[in-house]
Enzyme design. Structure first.
Site, PDB file in Angstrom:
ATOM      1  N   LYS A 256      11.954   0.597  -2.718  1.00 34.93           N
ATOM      2  CA  LYS A 256      11.668   1.187  -1.324  1.00 34.93           C
ATOM      3  C   LYS A 256      11.998   2.694  -1.377  1.00 34.93           C
ATOM      4  O   LYS A 256      12.950   3.205  -2.171  1.00 34.93           O
ATOM      5  CB  LYS A 256      12.777   0.629  -0.368  1.00 34.93           C
ATOM      6  CG  LYS A 256      12.938  -0.845  -0.096  1.00 34.93           C
ATOM      7  CD  LYS A 256      14.073  -1.321   0.597  1.00 34.93           C
ATOM      8  CE  LYS A 256      13.949  -0.869   1.950  1.00 34.93           C
ATOM      9  NZ  LYS A 256      14.782  -1.785   2.703  1.00 34.93           N
TER      10      LYS A 256
ATOM     11  N   SER B 156      12.777  -4.336   6.610  1.00 35.01           N
ATOM     12  CA  SER B 156      12.333  -2.803   6.191  1.00 35.01           C
ATOM     13  C   SER B 156      11.820  -2.803   4.889  1.00 35.01           C
ATOM     14  O   SER B 156      10.998  -1.761   4.656  1.00 35.01           O
ATOM     15  CB  SER B 156      13.726  -1.910   6.183  1.00 35.01           C
ATOM     16  OG  SER B 156      14.346  -2.350   5.523  1.00 35.01           O
TER      17      SER B 156
ATOM     18  N   SER C 166      16.027  -7.397   6.526  1.00 36.18           N
ATOM     19  CA  SER C 166      15.350  -6.515   5.668  1.00 36.18           C
ATOM     20  C   SER C 166      14.639  -6.818   4.387  1.00 36.18           C
ATOM     21  O   SER C 166      13.593  -6.450   3.954  1.00 36.18           O
ATOM     22  CB  SER C 166      15.851  -4.973   5.594  1.00 36.18           C
ATOM     23  OG  SER C 166      16.086  -4.438   6.784  1.00 36.18           O
TER      24      SER C 166
END
Length: 533
Positions: A141, A216, A240
């Site tokens: 990420k 996320s 997430s």
């Protein structure tokens, strides 16, 4: 002499029946409101569907463990694998917008160096063992800091920022031989269940571009499902890792809490006294979870029993169809049928006797999570939105958003407003959490797992999460308990979208979740590519 009227037991019973009736009416209406939302968004997106194409090089479909073995045995070169992944990312990224920064040339140079060392026998057997993913490409990420690479966290006010060092988990995976080739998209500050921000835009689902990838770790799950990389690092504070894994049909494991370093993840230093956030694994197969998890656990690897053999036939299986919270959308027919198919599989093929777990107070799971997220040390969403140079006013930001002049999208605005709403009092939250944890641990022990829903339905249309924000509760409750949970893909639904279940165990029993994930993968097929084979 007059005496005060005492509320009778009969009137109290009538009141409870009336409240129960109101809840039933609310749930009934909610079902049709959800259907209406789906219909209206479906009409809007109907002609915009795209699905990622079949890869030109079938090598990118292989899992990380297999690729590492073939590179070690010189059946493949790391350069070949790395170039194949880069080509695949270039092929699909214009459609799904998952990778937002890359280091392709540096990755190729690293791969060549690894190949040269292997070819010239300059890597000992001991080094191979300490580098289980030698030569295998990965992504992470954008909120996981990677030296020299972009570090915006999805914030316009950070759009020029670059990380000065690697997050600890990135450092560990590099030390294990992994080759970082890119960073993936996130919601603003990771705090929404759809991956979209004003810096990079929105990430689309590889199976259907009109559908969400969750959040996320949405960009991460999307590029893995599209076969751009075999595995990647995610983080999970309210689902997430597992929400994107569910939406994109891959495996996501959230380990027992507080075992993996959070240093270098958004604003975290790794020195926070307590957290409900976990670093997690995202893979296309259950085979990769344990070797990957061992790398991330580092010195804490012995706190789990990852090498312990598990006979799934000996496990006590529990299941749950809902948690009783009327704010959360009810399970759709296909998701309910899927859970029952899993239950039937254990009954028929493994001679198990699955039991339905009934904990009425689980309906407060999302409220408990909201309380515990307010206890996160040094986290203030309103302040973090300014890169810690001030604090935004939620009322002002709502008006700016309505006037289309806000730096933040609808997900950030909703979450911002939510942080200013009252939460349950401390005593209630702590007492009920302990009560529920005690009940769950007593049931699951060291030989039980809970199969529970991931979501009421497969990945929905973009932006519908703004109208159904409470569905986060299916995932967030397990962060609040800090229990391990594995998201397991179980094929596609009638719309051609991934579906699956969560498998939960008591703390430090991660090996049980993963063993059940392997059993279900073998029996139900696991990951199904978004393209036809």
């Amino acid at each position: 002499m007059c005496t005060p009227r005492v509320k009778t037991k009969k009137s109290s019973t009538r009141c409870k029946k009336f409240i129960s009736l109101l809840l039933k009416v609310f749930v009934f209406v909610r079902i049709y409101v959800d259907k209406l939302i789906d219909f209206l968004f479906g009409c809007y997106y109907k002609s915009r569907v795209q699905i990622v194409p079949k890869p030109t090089n079938s090598l990118v479909i292989e899992d990380a463990t297999t690729l590492a073995k073939q590179i070690r045995e010189q059946k493949l070169t790391s350069e070949h694998v790395t170039r194949a992944c880069i080509d695949r990312i270039k092929q699909v990224n214009s459609m799904i917008n998952a990778v937002v920064d890359d280091r392709f040339e540096d990755a190729i140079a690293e791969a060549k160096s690894i190949d040269e060392r292997i070819k010239n026998n300059k890597i000992s057997q001991d080094e191979f063992e300490t580098k289980p993913f030698l030569g295998v490409p990965f992504t992470t990420k954008e909120t996981s800091q990677c030296k020299g690479m972009r570090s915006t966290f999805g914030l316009l006010c950070r759009k020029e920022k670059r990380a000065e060092e690697d997050a600890q988990v990135v450092h560990l995976l590099k030390n294990a031989g992994g080759i970082l080739i890119g960073l993936t998209n996130v919601p603003i500050l990771n705090m929404w269940s759809e991956t979209d921000n004003q810096v990079y835009g929105r990430t689309n689902n590889p199976y259907n571009s009109t559908r969400t990838v969750g959040g996320s770790s949405g960009g991460e799950a999307a590029i893995i499902a599209a076969c751009g990389v075999p595995f990647g690092i995610g983080t999970d504070i309210g689902g997430s890792v597992r929400i994107p894994a569910f939406s994109c049909g891959i495996f996501g494991h959230k380990p027992t809490g507080e075992l993996i370093s959070t240093k270098g993840l958004t604003y975290r230093t790794g020195q926070e006294p307590s957290t409900i956030m976990s670093v997690g694994t995202l893979t296309r197969t259950s085979r990769d979870i344990i070797p990957f998890l061992k790398v991330l656990l580092d010195k804490n690897v012995n706190k789990l029993q990852l090498d312990k053999k598990v006979n799934v036939k000996d496990l006590q299986i529990y299941y749950m169809l809902d948690n009783g919270d009327p704010k959360i959308s009810a399970l759709g027919k296909e998701m309910r049928a899927l859970i029952l198919r899993v239950v039937k599989h254990f009954e028929t093929n493994l001679n198990a006797s699955p039991k339905k777990l009934n904990l009425p107070d689980m309906k407060h799971g999302l409220e408990l999570w909201r309380y515990w997220i307010t206890q996160e040390a040094n986290v203030n969403f309103a302040r973090d939105l300014t890169d810690r140079k001030g604090q935004v006013n939620p009322i002002v930001e709502v008006f700016k958003f309505l006037l289309r002049c806000s730096e933040y999208n609808i997900g950030a605005i909703i979450y911002l407003v939510g942080t200013f709403l009252p939460v349950k009092n401390e005593k209630w939250a702590r007492d009920l959490r302990k009560q529920l944890m005690d009940a769950l641990i007593a049931a699951l022990g060291n030989n039980g797992v809970l199969v529970c829903p991931s979501a009421p339905w497969s990945a929905r249309y973009h932006n519908t999460s703004a109208l159904q924000p409470y569905n986060l509760g299916y995932f967030a409750v397990w962060n609040m308990f800090k229990f391990p949970a594995t998201q397991v893909p179980l094929g596609l639904d009638s719309e051609g979208l991934p579906v699956g279940v969560q498998v939960v165990a008591a703390p430090y029993q991660d090996h049980l979740c993963i063993a059940v994930a392997k059993e279900l993968e073998e029996s139900f097929g696991g990951f199904v590519p978004p393209f036809s084979s």
